[in-house]
Structures are given as structure tokens and as C-alpha cells.
Design a protein around this motif. Structure first.
Motif: not given
Length: 602
Positions: A519-520, A524, A526, A529, A545-546, A548, A586, A591-592
Motif C-alpha cells: 500500500n505504501a 502513498a 513513498s 519505508i 512507517d513511510d 508518502g 496518517s 506520511g503514514t
């Protein structure tokens, strides 16, 4: 006889209190006297140590005076005012300390009275002290007047001749002070031994003449108390038998009292349904007034005729056995009210019966129950619809995954195997050089086939997961995805976790992490990661963690039918299979962070 025993017990207690008070007072006085003596001797010893220190300091000051005189006479060409002033200060301090030691000082706590030996030593040292002091004063006076050095030479010689005698006598004084201090410590030790022996003697006397006789008296007193307790228990048993005779009547009174005190809605009715008395709270609920006193209970309770008939029937059928249940009534304002009603038969006199009606208004509870039922029905319907969507998506994903694997095997591995077959068939063993070239080509082709098979099986079930566990498989996953995507994907085992978990838990943790990383990468956008794994005794935590573009969690939750919304829903569903929890944080543009917490079972 009983009164006489009580008076005797009181006298015994008084005597015991007096004896104990006397014993404690004796011990307290002994401790106080010992402490007074000890503190007095300690103060004396503190003064002795200070005197010994000052005596030693006098030796040092006399040597300092001689040193300063020699420097002023032999070393310095011209004596400065500062040097002369310093020598005067040292000489003044020396005289002051010698006077305090010899004649005593209140400020320094030096005693005026001394032993015969010390007095004799001070008489012997006084001429020497005075000679050095007077000679030093004359020397300082000559320096101030700048007289000839020949006279000063004689003064310096006198000071040097007397310095050794002063130091010798001062050593004797210090030694005598130290000897007398040691004698005081020895005397203090003897006093403490005497006090200790006296205290032991007092304790032994108290044991034989106070505590032992007192113990015997207490034993006799306890024996009498136990005998009295047996008599009291017998009396209580007899009282209990008498009270059981009246217990039934008391129970009936308690039941009636409880109903009257702890219920808000109550009334008394006759067996035919007529109202004897109705409580104020119940009257307000039913709008009961004196003008309606000739009505039956059923007519006051509800305006619905069918309900009135049912209530009259209950009263007629259950007036002997009682009844409890929920009823629905309709008041004069056409409002529906639910009551939890209890009908209790009460016998007032022989062959005279009354019914006590106790009610609780449960209308709000009924409304709440109906609301809960409605919400449960809505939630159940929503969950069924979500489950249908999840099931269809799972089937769709499985079909896509099978098609992808079939395509990879057909287009990649299948073609390479076909090429391998044709190459094997075309080998001519007679042509050795070409055969060797084809064999080398077949080796490379075989390695490519093995690599393709490993890639396909890695996507299905990575071998590290079954062989080495979740840590190795996550490290391999991040390494492979970093190579394939060109993004920086790092893995950290922060707490050096090395345990093996149940296979179902490990595969779900792996798939959840794989889904979060994908998903990232996919949504995202990104470039970095980070996957972190940590644990405690009861919890395993995986954080992804990313950097993005992030997203609004509330917006995605509302769009359950979107691809991103379904992805988050799949994560929540999958983590529930292993009794875990997922936390998603998020911030758009920043980022998320996705956190999976899984319990570690032992």
C-alpha cells in the motif's frame, strides 16, 4: 458472688497497671541517668580533643614565628610593613592561644582548673614562652625603628636558643593532655559497664518480683473470663431459641416494611379489586384523585378495557399465591407505560386478606431495549453486507493471484523448460566442442528456471517463514521488495526478537506487513519505508512507517467500497483472526504509520 468477682478483677487490673508503671518508670530512670552521665563525659572528651588540637597548634605557631624572624633578619634586605604586620599577627595569636590554654577560656570551652601535672608543666614553660614573646617584640620594635642588625642578631640567637626548650615542654603538655583524655575514656567505659550491670539487675528483679507474679494473676483472670464466656454462650443459645418463636411474625413485618420503604409505586387492594390505599407517587403516575376512589384498581391503572379485564382476572386467580410480571397500560393521556408489577398476598387477621401491589416503572428500559434491538438489527445487516463484500474481494484476489501465478509459470518457467527440452534434444555428443557450449547454456538456463520457481514460491509462501520464522521472512521481504522497486525499504529488529510463533500467526503477520508495504508503494508514492519489530513479555509489535503523501483516515473509512478502504478493512479483519489490533495514523502530506500489536501466547 458475681459482683464480688467483678470487684476483684478491677482491683487486679489496678494492681497490674501500678506494677507495670513502676517497672517502666524504673527502666526509664535508669536510661535517663545513664544518658546524662554519657553525655557529660562526651562533652568533656570533645573539650579534651579541642585542647590537644590547640596545644599542637602552639608548636606550629612557635616554629612559624622563628621562621618569620629568620626570614626578616637573614633573607630580606629591607623588611616590608606587610611582613612585619604578618609576624605581629602570628605572635598575637600565639600569645592568645597560650593564655587560653593556661588560664582557661569560656568561648573555647577550655577549663580553668587543671591537673597538678599540667599546672607544673605550664609553670616550667612560662619563662621560656615569655622570653620568646618579649624577644620577638623587641626584634619587631628594632625593625620598625630600623636599628643596627648587630642587636637584632643577639635577639634572633635568644629566640633560637629558647625555641627547642619550648617545643620540648609543649610536647610534654600535649602528651599529658592525651594521657588524661585516655583516662577519661577508660573511666567512661567503666561507668557504662556499671550502668549496664545495674540495668540487667533491675530487669531480673522486675522479672522475678513483677512480671512472673503478674503472669500468674493474668492466667487466673483469663480462666475466669473463659468460664464467663461459656455462661454467656449458653445464655445466647437460650435467647436464640426464644427468638425463633417470634421469627415468622418478624419476617412478615420486615417484608411489609421493605415494600413500603424501598418502593416508590405501591398500593393496597382488597381481593375484589377495590383500592384500600394508594401511595402518593403511584397516585400521581395514574392521575388518581379522591373523586375516583370508588373505582377498582384495574380501572385506575388503565383506560383500556381489555387490559382491565386481564388485571381483574389476575387478581382473582392469583390473590392467594401472588404474581409477578410485566404489564403494559394506557393512561388517561393515551401514553403507554410499562410496569414491573408484583402482587403479594398479606394476611392481616384470621381469614382477612389484602393484596400488596408493588410496581416499578420500566418504560424507559423498554424503550432502550427496543432501540438496542433496532441498532443490533442494523449492525447485523451492515456486517452481513460487509462480509459479502469482503468474501467477494477475497475470491477475486485469489482468482487474480492464481491467474498471475499461472501466467508467470506459463510465460516464464514454461517457456524456459521448453527451451531446455529442445536444447537437450539438439545436443550432438559427436561434436564435443558444441556439446560443451550447449551444456554451459543449459546450466545458465537451469539456474534461471530455479530462480523463477523460487520467485513464484516466494510469493506464495516464502521458505524463510517456515524454516526460520517471522524475523528472517520480514528481513527477506524488505530486501527483495527494495531490489524490485528501487525504493529504500529497511527492516529493524529493535529488541532482538528470536522466538517462533504459531504458523497461522506468523503467516498472518507476514501478509499484513506485505499488504502495508505494498500500500505504501502503490498508493502513498513513498521513497522510504521502515519496518520495525519489537516485543515485550506478552506483546509483539510491528510498525510500518513511510514518507508518502498520507491520507485522511475518516474519509477512507467512509469509502468502504473503494480499493484503499477495502485494503484497510482487510487488515482489520485479518488481524482479528490472530486476536491482534491494528492502529493507523496518517497525516496528509507527511506520511503514514501502521502498527500491528499481536499477543504472545506462552
Amino acid at each position: 458472688m458475681k459482683k464480688s468477682n467483678q470487684e476483684e478483677d478491677k482491683i487486679t487490673f489496678k494492681n497490674l497497671r501500678r506494677l507495670y508503671f513502676f517497672a517502666l518508670l524504673t527502666i526509664a530512670l535508669t536510661i535517663i541517668v545513664s544518658q546524662v552521665l554519657v553525655q557529660y563525659n562526651l562533652n568533656q572528651q570533645l573539650s579534651d580533643s579541642k585542647i590537644i588540637n590547640f596545644s599542637g597548634k602552639q608548636r606550629m605557631l612557635s616554629q612559624k614565628i622563628v621562621k618569620e624572624v629568620l626570614i626578616l633578619h637573614y633573607v630580606s634586605d629591607t623588611a616590608s610593613a606587610k611582613q612585619i604586620s604578618h609576624l605581629q599577627d602570628v605572635l598575637s595569636l600565639w600569645k592568645k592561644n597560650q593564655n587560653a590554654l593556661e588560664n582557661g577560656s569560656d568561648s573555647l570551652a577550655f577549663p580553668k582548673e587543671k591537673s597538678e601535672t599540667l599546672s607544673k608543666l605550664y609553670l616550667e614553660i612560662n619563662p621560656i614562652f615569655n622570653k620568646i614573646a618579649q624577644t620577638t617584640d623587641s626584634f619587631l620594635s628594632n625593625l620598625k625603628k630600623k636599628k643596627q642588625s648587630a642587636e637584632n642578631q643577639k635577639l634572633v640567637q635568644i629566640i633560637l636558643e629558647n625555641e627547642g626548650s619550648f617545643l620540648s615542654k609543649m610536647n610534654q603538655i600535649v602528651t599529658q593532655y592525651d594521657l588524661e583524655a585516655h583516662e577519661k575514656v577508660t573511666e567512661q567505659r567503666k561507668i557504662e559497664y556499671w550502668i549496664f550491670g545495674f540495668t540487667l539487675l533491675v530487669l531480673l528483679l522486675e522479672f522475678f518480683f513483677i512480671f512472673k507474679p503478674t503472669n500468674k494473676k493474668i492466667e487466673r483472670l483469663i480462666t475466669r473470663l473463659l468460664s464467663s464466656e461459656k455462661k454467656a454462650l449458653k445464655l445466647a443459645y437460650d435467647t436464640e431459641i426464644i427468638s425463633e418463636i417470634k421469627e415468622n411474625s418478624v419476617k412478615e413485618l420486615k417484608s411489609l416494611n421493605y415494600a413500603m420503604e424501598n418502593t416508590l409505586l405501591y398500593c393496597r387492594i382488597a381481593p375484589d379489586g377495590s383500592i384500600i390505599h394508594i401511595g402518593e407517587k403511584f397516585a400521581k403516575l395514574l392521575n388518581y384523585t379522591k373523586f375516583s376512589s370508588n373505582k377498582k384498581f384495574s380501572e385506575v391503572l388503565t383506560v383500556d378495557e381489555k387490559e382491565q379485564i386481564n388485571i381483574d382476572r389476575l387478581i382473582f386467580e392469583k390473590q392467594r399465591s401472588g404474581w409477578q410480571g410485566e404489564i403494559k397500560i394506557l393512561n388517561k393521556e393515551n401514553q403507554t407505560i410499562w410496569l414491573d408489577l408484583s402482587m403479594v398476598p398479606v394476611t392481616i387477621k384470621k381469614d382477612e386478606l389484602e393484596l400488596l401491589i408493588v410496581c416499578f416503572n420500566i418504560t424507559e428500559r423498554k424503550k432502550a431495549q427496543r432501540e438496542v434491538e433496532r441498532l443490533n438489527l442494523e449492525n447485523t445487516t451492515e456486517k452481513i453486507n460487509q462480509q459479502k463484500i469482503i468474501s467477494s474481494k477475497i475470491v477475486e484476489n485469489q482468482e487474480n493471484e492464481q491467474n498471475r501465478i499461472a501466467k508467470e509459470i506459463h510465460d516464464g518457467i514454461g517457456q524456459m523448460l521448453t527451451g531446455l527440452k529442445f536444447s537437450l534434444e539438439s545436443i550432438n555428443l559427436d561434436d564435443r566442442e558444441k556439446s560443451e557450449q550447449k551444456i554451459e547454456y543449459l546450466k545458465k538456463l537451469s539456474l534461471d528456471i530455479i530462480k523463477g520457481v523460487r520467485t513464484a514460491t516466494f510469493n506464495l509462501m516464502p521458505p524463510e517463514l517456515s524454516d526460520h520464522g517471522i524475523v528472517s521472512s520480514l528481513a527477506k521481504l524488505t530486501q527483495e521488495l527494495s531490489k524490485l522497486t528501487g525504493k529504500e525499504i529497511l527492516f529493524y529488529n529493535k529488541t532482538d526478537f528470536d522466538q517462533r510463533l504459531d504458523s497461522l500467526i506468523e503467516i498472518n503477520i507476514y501478509r499484513l506487513t506485505q499488504e502495508a508495504i505494498n500500500n505504501a508503494i502503490k498508493y502513498a508514492e513513498s521513497s522510504h519505508i521502515i519496518v520495525q519489530l519489537s516485543h515485550s513479555e506478552t506483546l509483539l509489535s510491528v510498525i510500518i512507517d513511510d514518507n508518502g503523501k498520507g491520507f485522511d483516515i475518516n474519509t477512507v473509512d467512509k469509502k468502504r467500497n473503494s480499493e484503499s478502504g477495502m485494503g484497510l478493512l482487510f487488515m482489520k479483519e485479518r488481524i482479528q483472526y490472530i486476536n491482534g489490533r491494528v492502529f493507523i495514523n496518517s497525516i496528509p502530506g507527511e506520511g503514514t504509520r501502521i502498527t500491528f500489536n499481536i499477543p504472545i501466547l506462552k
